[in-house]
Design a protein around this motif. Structure first.
Motif, PDB file in Angstrom:
ATOM      1  N   LYS A 116      11.176   6.783   2.622  1.00 54.31           N
ATOM      2  CA  LYS A 116      12.260   7.117   3.557  1.00 54.31           C
ATOM      3  C   LYS A 116      12.242   6.254   4.820  1.00 54.31           C
ATOM      4  N   LYS A 117      11.254   5.361   4.916  1.00 52.24           N
ATOM      5  CA  LYS A 117      11.143   4.403   6.035  1.00 52.24           C
ATOM      6  C   LYS A 117      10.928   5.107   7.380  1.00 52.24           C
ATOM      7  N   THR A 118      10.163   6.194   7.359  1.00 56.84           N
ATOM      8  CA  THR A 118       9.909   6.946   8.587  1.00 56.84           C
ATOM      9  C   THR A 118       8.544   6.652   9.198  1.00 56.84           C
ATOM     10  N   VAL A 119       7.656   6.014   8.437  1.00 59.98           N
ATOM     11  CA  VAL A 119       6.299   5.730   8.893  1.00 59.98           C
ATOM     12  C   VAL A 119       6.036   4.239   8.715  1.00 59.98           C
ATOM     13  N   LEU A 120       5.313   3.637   9.673  1.00 55.95           N
ATOM     14  CA  LEU A 120       4.934   2.226   9.566  1.00 55.95           C
ATOM     15  C   LEU A 120       3.419   2.101   9.584  1.00 55.95           C
ATOM     16  N   TYR A 121       2.917   1.187   8.781  1.00 55.42           N
ATOM     17  CA  TYR A 121       1.492   0.878   8.736  1.00 55.42           C
ATOM     18  C   TYR A 121       1.332  -0.630   8.834  1.00 55.42           C
ATOM     19  N   ILE A 122       0.462  -1.086   9.725  1.00 54.78           N
ATOM     20  CA  ILE A 122       0.199  -2.518   9.880  1.00 54.78           C
ATOM     21  C   ILE A 122      -1.210  -2.782   9.367  1.00 54.78           C
ATOM     22  N   GLY A 123      -1.339  -3.795   8.527  1.00 55.79           N
ATOM     23  CA  GLY A 123      -2.643  -4.141   7.971  1.00 55.79           C
ATOM     24  C   GLY A 123      -2.847  -5.636   7.907  1.00 55.79           C
ATOM     25  N   MET A 124      -4.073  -6.039   7.529  1.00 48.94           N
ATOM     26  CA  MET A 124      -4.426  -7.446   7.385  1.00 48.94           C
ATOM     27  C   MET A 124      -5.334  -7.585   6.171  1.00 48.94           C
ATOM     28  N   THR A 125      -5.146  -8.655   5.397  1.00 50.06           N
ATOM     29  CA  THR A 125      -5.926  -8.871   4.182  1.00 50.06           C
ATOM     30  C   THR A 125      -5.955 -10.356   3.844  1.00 50.06           C
ATOM     31  N   ASN A 126      -6.860 -10.725   2.948  1.00 50.39           N
ATOM     32  CA  ASN A 126      -6.864 -12.090   2.436  1.00 50.39           C
ATOM     33  C   ASN A 126      -6.302 -12.149   1.013  1.00 50.39           C
ATOM     34  N   ASP A 127      -5.891 -11.003   0.480  1.00 51.31           N
ATOM     35  CA  ASP A 127      -5.292 -10.948  -0.866  1.00 51.31           C
ATOM     36  C   ASP A 127      -4.193  -9.893  -0.854  1.00 51.31           C
ATOM     37  N   LEU A 128      -2.991 -10.329  -0.523  1.00 55.44           N
ATOM     38  CA  LEU A 128      -1.882  -9.394  -0.330  1.00 55.44           C
ATOM     39  C   LEU A 128      -1.533  -8.631  -1.597  1.00 55.44           C
ATOM     40  N   ILE A 129      -1.511  -9.291  -2.724  1.00 50.39           N
ATOM     41  CA  ILE A 129      -1.132  -8.625  -3.976  1.00 50.39           C
ATOM     42  C   ILE A 129      -2.131  -7.520  -4.329  1.00 50.39           C
ATOM     43  N   SER A 130      -3.415  -7.834  -4.261  1.00 45.90           N
ATOM     44  CA  SER A 130      -4.426  -6.815  -4.565  1.00 45.90           C
ATOM     45  C   SER A 130      -4.357  -5.654  -3.582  1.00 45.90           C
TER      46      SER A 130
ATOM     47  N   LYS B 224      -1.992   9.298   2.651  1.00 43.84           N
ATOM     48  CA  LYS B 224      -1.473  10.551   3.216  1.00 43.84           C
ATOM     49  C   LYS B 224       0.025  10.490   3.455  1.00 43.84           C
ATOM     50  N   TYR B 225       0.502   9.337   3.978  1.00 43.83           N
ATOM     51  CA  TYR B 225       1.916   9.204   4.322  1.00 43.83           C
ATOM     52  C   TYR B 225       2.710   8.386   3.299  1.00 43.83           C
ATOM     53  N   GLN B 226       2.086   8.096   2.164  1.00 46.47           N
ATOM     54  CA  GLN B 226       2.731   7.386   1.054  1.00 46.47           C
ATOM     55  C   GLN B 226       3.334   6.050   1.481  1.00 46.47           C
ATOM     56  N   CYS B 227       2.590   5.315   2.287  1.00 45.89           N
ATOM     57  CA  CYS B 227       3.009   3.976   2.739  1.00 45.89           C
ATOM     58  C   CYS B 227       2.555   2.964   1.705  1.00 45.89           C
ATOM     59  N   LYS B 228       3.480   2.508   0.886  1.00 43.90           N
ATOM     60  CA  LYS B 228       3.148   1.525  -0.145  1.00 43.90           C
ATOM     61  C   LYS B 228       4.248   0.495  -0.332  1.00 43.90           C
ATOM     62  N   TYR B 229       5.256   0.546   0.520  1.00 46.08           N
ATOM     63  CA  TYR B 229       6.399  -0.354   0.385  1.00 46.08           C
ATOM     64  C   TYR B 229       6.338  -1.448   1.451  1.00 46.08           C
ATOM     65  N   LEU B 230       6.217  -2.680   1.002  1.00 45.85           N
ATOM     66  CA  LEU B 230       6.109  -3.834   1.895  1.00 45.85           C
ATOM     67  C   LEU B 230       7.480  -4.174   2.469  1.00 45.85           C
ATOM     68  N   VAL B 231       7.564  -4.253   3.806  1.00 47.35           N
ATOM     69  CA  VAL B 231       8.825  -4.619   4.449  1.00 47.35           C
ATOM     70  C   VAL B 231       8.702  -5.869   5.314  1.00 47.35           C
ATOM     71  N   HIS B 232       7.456  -6.320   5.557  1.00 43.58           N
ATOM     72  CA  HIS B 232       7.247  -7.521   6.367  1.00 43.58           C
ATOM     73  C   HIS B 232       5.855  -8.069   6.091  1.00 43.58           C
ATOM     74  N   TRP B 233       5.746  -9.399   6.067  1.00 49.33           N
ATOM     75  CA  TRP B 233       4.424 -10.021   5.972  1.00 49.33           C
ATOM     76  C   TRP B 233       4.467 -11.403   6.602  1.00 49.33           C
ATOM     77  N   GLU B 234       3.304 -11.811   7.088  1.00 54.65           N
ATOM     78  CA  GLU B 234       3.116 -13.116   7.715  1.00 54.65           C
ATOM     79  C   GLU B 234       1.828 -13.715   7.162  1.00 54.65           C
ATOM     80  N   SER B 235       1.771 -15.029   7.090  1.00 54.75           N
ATOM     81  CA  SER B 235       0.614 -15.726   6.542  1.00 54.75           C
ATOM     82  C   SER B 235      -0.063 -16.565   7.624  1.00 54.75           C
TER      83      SER B 235
END
Length: 99
Positions: free
Chosen positions: A15-29, A46-57
């Motif tokens: 529903k696009k109500t929660v945002l999560y910011i993360g960092m990784t060296n393997d985005l797909i995994s 907990k908040y079912q955040c699994k939909y990617l809406v932005h990424w930077e390399s």
């Protein structure tokens, strides 16, 4: 010499109500781990955040860490503006990056 790549990413829930910011060296995994609720006690599970809406390399890990910390400090409105710059419709980008 192998080129390293690090990613800063923003996930949301369906529903696009929660945002999560993360960092990784393997985005797909990492996207797969979020989708499979690899850590059931985590914020993303907990908040079912699994939909990617932005990424930077980034080439250097310290740059990616600094950017992640910067974005995490922002207010929601500024985070939304960042997402809208390259993804104005907030499309879920998981399939585009292979996650």
């Amino acid at each position: 010499m192998k080129r390293h790549e690090y990613f800063v990413y923003i996930l949301t829930n369906y529903k696009k109500t929660v945002l999560y910011i993360g960092m990784t060296n393997d985005l797909i995994s990492r996207l797969n781990q979020h989708g499979e609720k690899f850590n059931p006690e985590s914020f993303t599970a907990k908040y079912q955040c699994k939909y990617l809406v932005h990424w930077e390399s980034y080439q250097y890990v310290q740059d990616a860490i600094a950017r992640e910390k910067e974005i995490k400090k922002w207010r929601r409105e500024k985070k939304e503006d960042l997402i809208k710059e390259l993804n104005p419709d907030w499309k879920f980008l998981n399939e585009e990056v292979g996650g």
